[in-house]
Design a protein around this motif. Sequence first.
Motif, mmCIF file in Angstrom:
data_model
loop_
_atom_site.group_PDB
_atom_site.id
_atom_site.type_symbol
_atom_site.label_atom_id
_atom_site.label_comp_id
_atom_site.label_asym_id
_atom_site.label_seq_id
_atom_site.Cartn_x
_atom_site.Cartn_y
_atom_site.Cartn_z
ATOM 1 N N MET A 83 0.845 -1.200 0.000
ATOM 2 C CA MET A 83 0.000 0.000 0.000
ATOM 3 C C MET A 83 0.874 1.241 0.000
ATOM 4 S SD MET A 83 -3.418 0.358 2.115
ATOM 5 C CE MET A 83 -4.798 1.020 1.241
ATOM 6 N N THR A 84 0.445 2.247 -0.719
ATOM 7 C CA THR A 84 1.218 3.480 -0.782
ATOM 8 C C THR A 84 1.157 4.229 0.541
ATOM 9 O OG1 THR A 84 -0.731 4.335 -1.851
ATOM 10 C CG2 THR A 84 1.169 3.958 -3.247
ATOM 11 N N ALA A 85 2.119 5.131 0.711
ATOM 12 C CA ALA A 85 2.171 5.892 1.961
ATOM 13 C C ALA A 85 0.938 6.788 2.068
ATOM 14 C CB ALA A 85 3.436 6.737 1.980
ATOM 15 N N PRO A 86 0.384 6.925 3.275
ATOM 16 C CA PRO A 86 -0.791 7.784 3.433
ATOM 17 C C PRO A 86 -0.441 9.255 3.202
ATOM 18 C CG PRO A 86 -0.069 6.943 5.551
ATOM 19 C CD PRO A 86 0.764 6.253 4.521
ATOM 20 N N ILE A 87 -1.411 10.005 2.702
ATOM 21 C CA ILE A 87 -1.200 11.428 2.429
ATOM 22 C C ILE A 87 -1.362 12.230 3.717
ATOM 23 C CG2 ILE A 87 -2.251 13.404 1.315
ATOM 24 C CD1 ILE A 87 -1.643 12.156 -1.051
ATOM 25 N N LEU A 88 -2.401 11.886 4.469
ATOM 26 C CA LEU A 88 -2.690 12.641 5.687
ATOM 27 C C LEU A 88 -2.981 11.666 6.809
ATOM 28 C CD1 LEU A 88 -3.561 15.259 7.255
ATOM 29 C CD2 LEU A 88 -5.832 14.900 6.330
ATOM 30 N N GLU A 89 -2.302 11.854 7.934
ATOM 31 C CA GLU A 89 -2.582 11.025 9.107
ATOM 32 C C GLU A 89 -2.929 11.946 10.271
ATOM 33 O OE1 GLU A 89 0.733 7.794 9.332
ATOM 34 O OE2 GLU A 89 1.344 9.463 8.054
ATOM 35 N N VAL A 90 -4.097 11.740 10.828
ATOM 36 C CA VAL A 90 -4.524 12.506 12.004
ATOM 37 C C VAL A 90 -4.611 11.511 13.145
ATOM 38 C CG1 VAL A 90 -6.391 13.853 13.005
ATOM 39 C CG2 VAL A 90 -5.802 14.146 10.600
ATOM 40 N N GLU A 91 -3.895 11.799 14.230
ATOM 41 C CA GLU A 91 -3.838 10.833 15.316
ATOM 42 C C GLU A 91 -4.202 11.480 16.637
ATOM 43 O OE1 GLU A 91 -0.142 8.699 15.927
ATOM 44 O OE2 GLU A 91 -0.215 8.138 13.801
ATOM 45 N N ASN A 92 -5.253 10.969 17.249
ATOM 46 C CA ASN A 92 -5.524 11.318 18.638
ATOM 47 C C ASN A 92 -5.573 12.826 18.887
ATOM 48 O OD1 ASN A 92 -6.178 10.356 21.073
ATOM 49 N ND2 ASN A 92 -4.076 10.082 21.811
ATOM 50 N N VAL A 93 -6.183 13.560 17.965
ATOM 51 C CA VAL A 93 -6.174 15.021 18.081
ATOM 52 C C VAL A 93 -7.158 15.488 19.152
ATOM 53 C CG1 VAL A 93 -6.955 17.115 16.916
ATOM 54 C CG2 VAL A 93 -5.293 15.634 15.831
ATOM 55 N N VAL A 94 -6.660 16.359 20.016
ATOM 56 C CA VAL A 94 -7.493 16.950 21.067
ATOM 57 C C VAL A 94 -7.531 18.455 20.821
ATOM 58 C CG1 VAL A 94 -7.692 17.362 23.532
ATOM 59 C CG2 VAL A 94 -6.809 15.173 22.702
ATOM 60 N N THR A 95 -8.716 19.013 20.807
ATOM 61 C CA THR A 95 -8.852 20.457 20.585
ATOM 62 C C THR A 95 -9.666 21.063 21.696
ATOM 63 O OG1 THR A 95 -8.979 19.959 18.239
ATOM 64 C CG2 THR A 95 -9.494 22.202 18.905
ATOM 65 N N GLU A 96 -9.193 22.180 22.224
ATOM 66 C CA GLU A 96 -9.980 22.911 23.194
ATOM 67 C C GLU A 96 -10.182 24.319 22.690
ATOM 68 O OE1 GLU A 96 -7.918 22.302 26.815
ATOM 69 O OE2 GLU A 96 -8.870 20.354 27.123
ATOM 70 N N LEU A 97 -11.437 24.716 22.587
ATOM 71 C CA LEU A 97 -11.750 26.068 22.130
ATOM 72 C C LEU A 97 -12.617 26.732 23.182
ATOM 73 C CD1 LEU A 97 -12.610 26.185 18.319
ATOM 74 C CD2 LEU A 97 -10.595 27.041 19.500
ATOM 75 N N GLY A 98 -12.188 27.883 23.680
ATOM 76 C CA GLY A 98 -12.962 28.616 24.666
ATOM 77 C C GLY A 98 -13.292 27.773 25.892
ATOM 78 N N GLY A 99 -12.319 26.957 26.332
ATOM 79 C CA GLY A 99 -12.528 26.158 27.534
ATOM 80 C C GLY A 99 -13.388 24.924 27.310
ATOM 81 N N ARG A 100 -13.848 24.718 26.053
ATOM 82 C CA ARG A 100 -14.682 23.551 25.774
ATOM 83 C C ARG A 100 -13.849 22.545 24.978
ATOM 84 N NH1 ARG A 100 -19.081 21.954 22.351
ATOM 85 N NH2 ARG A 100 -18.330 23.352 20.738
ATOM 86 N N ARG A 101 -13.986 21.272 25.333
ATOM 87 C CA ARG A 101 -13.228 20.255 24.604
ATOM 88 C C ARG A 101 -14.012 19.874 23.348
ATOM 89 N NH1 ARG A 101 -9.181 15.714 26.633
ATOM 90 N NH2 ARG A 101 -8.175 17.613 27.372
ATOM 91 N N LEU A 102 -13.449 20.247 22.187
ATOM 92 C CA LEU A 102 -14.169 20.061 20.930
ATOM 93 C C LEU A 102 -13.879 18.685 20.332
ATOM 94 C CD1 LEU A 102 -16.022 21.799 19.241
ATOM 95 C CD2 LEU A 102 -14.062 22.611 17.968
ATOM 96 N N HIS A 103 -12.603 18.307 20.304
ATOM 97 C CA HIS A 103 -12.214 16.978 19.816
ATOM 98 C C HIS A 103 -11.546 16.244 20.965
ATOM 99 C CE1 HIS A 103 -11.727 19.401 15.938
ATOM 100 N NE2 HIS A 103 -12.884 18.786 15.887
ATOM 101 N N ASN A 104 -11.939 15.005 21.141
ATOM 102 C CA ASN A 104 -11.362 14.235 22.233
ATOM 103 C C ASN A 104 -10.740 12.967 21.659
ATOM 104 O OD1 ASN A 104 -10.673 13.429 24.709
ATOM 105 N ND2 ASN A 104 -12.749 13.194 25.510
ATOM 106 N N GLY A 105 -9.599 13.113 21.023
ATOM 107 C CA GLY A 105 -8.942 11.952 20.446
ATOM 108 C C GLY A 105 -9.500 11.548 19.100
ATOM 109 N N VAL A 106 -9.429 12.481 18.129
ATOM 110 C CA VAL A 106 -9.905 12.193 16.771
ATOM 111 C C VAL A 106 -8.748 11.641 15.947
ATOM 112 C CG1 VAL A 106 -10.738 13.249 14.646
ATOM 113 C CG2 VAL A 106 -11.706 13.945 16.835
ATOM 114 N N GLY A 107 -9.034 10.617 15.154
ATOM 115 C CA GLY A 107 -7.981 10.071 14.306
ATOM 116 C C GLY A 107 -8.527 9.464 13.032
#
Lengths: 253, 380
Positions: free
Chosen positions: A1-25
């Motif tokens: 398989m070819t190498a992946p173009i984009l890898e998103v791993e375990n992304v956590v985002t906090e905006l304005g004190g609110r947790r928007l993403h809790n481990g997105v991959g």
Amino acid sequence: MTAPILEVENVVTELGGRRLHNGVGFTLQPGRITALIGGSGTGKTVLLRECIGLIRPAGGQIRLFGQDILSLGPRAMNRVRQRFGVLFQEGALFSSLNVADNVAVPLREHTPLSKALRDRVVAMKLALAGLPPEAATKMPSELSGGMKKRAALARALALEPELLFLDEPTSGLDPISAREFDTLLRTLCDSLGITVLMTTHDLDTLWGMVDRVIVLHAGQVIADGPVDEVARVDNDWIRTYFSAHAEGRGHGI
Amino acid sequence: MTHTPTPSSPDDAFHIAAGQEGVCLCMLGDWRLDRLPRIDAALGQSRQALAGVQVVDGSRLEALDTAGAMLFCQHLKDAGLDPGQLRWQQFPQRHQDMLALVRSRMQESTVVTPARGSLMHQLGVWGARGLVYGRDYLVFLGHVGEALADWVRRPAAFRHREFFVQLEAVGVGALPIVAMMTFLIGVVFTYLLGIQIEKFGANIFIVDGVGLAVARELAPLLTALLVAGRSGAAFTAQIGAMKVTEEIDAIRTLGLSPIQVLVLPRLLAIMITLPLLTFVANISGLLGAALVADVQLDITWYTFFSRLQDVLPLYTVWLGLAKAPVFAAAIAIIACQNGFSVSRDARSVGEHTTRTVVWCLVSVILIDALFAIAFPKIAP
């Protein structure tokens, strides 16, 4: 398989004190069209902006073309930026430049082309995006919503990107223009071999042209796969999402 | 199939050779955007050889993008060949797809350069644009007059809240800067005039000069210029931003008049506050003058103000204050009209704000000149 173009791993985002993403991959393989869906406020656009390096997530890793963009210096990041194109929701055309000059901006900055050659490449890109030649000298404020999207697509395609990010490509378009735009995107991606990650609310786009759907809900990926599989996933939000639209669609396609 | 490089390919992008199936052009290496200028030059130099090509071979092509494909098809066409009639062999599927797409869109892609007219044409365009501006101002004045008449008939429709908000923004907010600027001008003017007047030993006459200058010209004019830059620009930017976000359309759709809601409160607020600010400017300008007169020319505060009372006619002070509402009306009309003529894009707001400031300054000075011609006397 070819190498992946984009890898998103375990992304956590906090905006304005609110947790928007809790481990997105998720991982994108080359040459496919992937859609991010989710209710309003689930952070689809935020995730997209994190992938292109406009917002920094609080945690996790994002690798574009195998490079960790969170640890790249500004110069290396600029090189990565030349390998992908972005179509913003409202087009984000520069209002002080006409359409042709808008498309010429990345070419002028990053390629050694002469003016004559650049003009020809710009005309080609406009034609690829389905704009008539007369549109080249118009100002963005003189364009309709659909034309703006096409002009912005031409600009996103200017540097022959391997990856395209689209933020709600069909929002604000009438159903006919929206389907035309879908067809255009599909044709371009198939013949130019471009990988696409888009956010969308448009079920027709999902059923009509998308290879894979990623569902964001409550800060996590709750489903990931081809549309027909995702639509069958046993989850309240997904059921409501697909059935709400299906009822409005009458007797289906 | 074997190919031998010929002198007709000065670059390593391709070579043309006769093969078993006719003259064959073999594309080599990388046909991408960043190599476009070299490929373009190479193809241009081998135009004659290009005209005989019958077969295009893609077996040694490493990369191709739409720009490369476009350039190639363009050169084939320029050499009198129809890319559709050539035999394309050994191209991977994705390159074939791309070439097909590019060929199908080639007809529609023409380079359009914006037309730029002659000098006479430009002059005509400017003139016509000037007339349109003039007409726009007249139309706007008409609307404002209509709204004013409406207000007289139905005083309850007046937007008190907006009016008081503007009163504070235009008046109270400008107080410190107006007071400070005119105080400084009073100081500078008296200092420079004092140096000259000392030579004649006519120290006391400084009061006559400064009093006249401040009350008649300096205070009204400087205050108007400051307010034009400060509030005029703000009016245009506020109304323009509302135009961009369609708030003006929303006001209209809700059955309200944007002139009534946005322009009248601003117009009245600035017409009331500018004379008041001018009065403050008079006081602080004279205070600055008195300070310098005391320090530099040995004229005590008491002497300064009692002399001022003798030599400065009230008429002059009133005339200075009377100019202020006229300046104010011009500033409000120009600023609001420019705000309403903003089109729906970001650049337009900046353009119109600049235009507001320039035209406000110009019109304030023109109006001042008209006053000078109409009322040349110092006292009645």
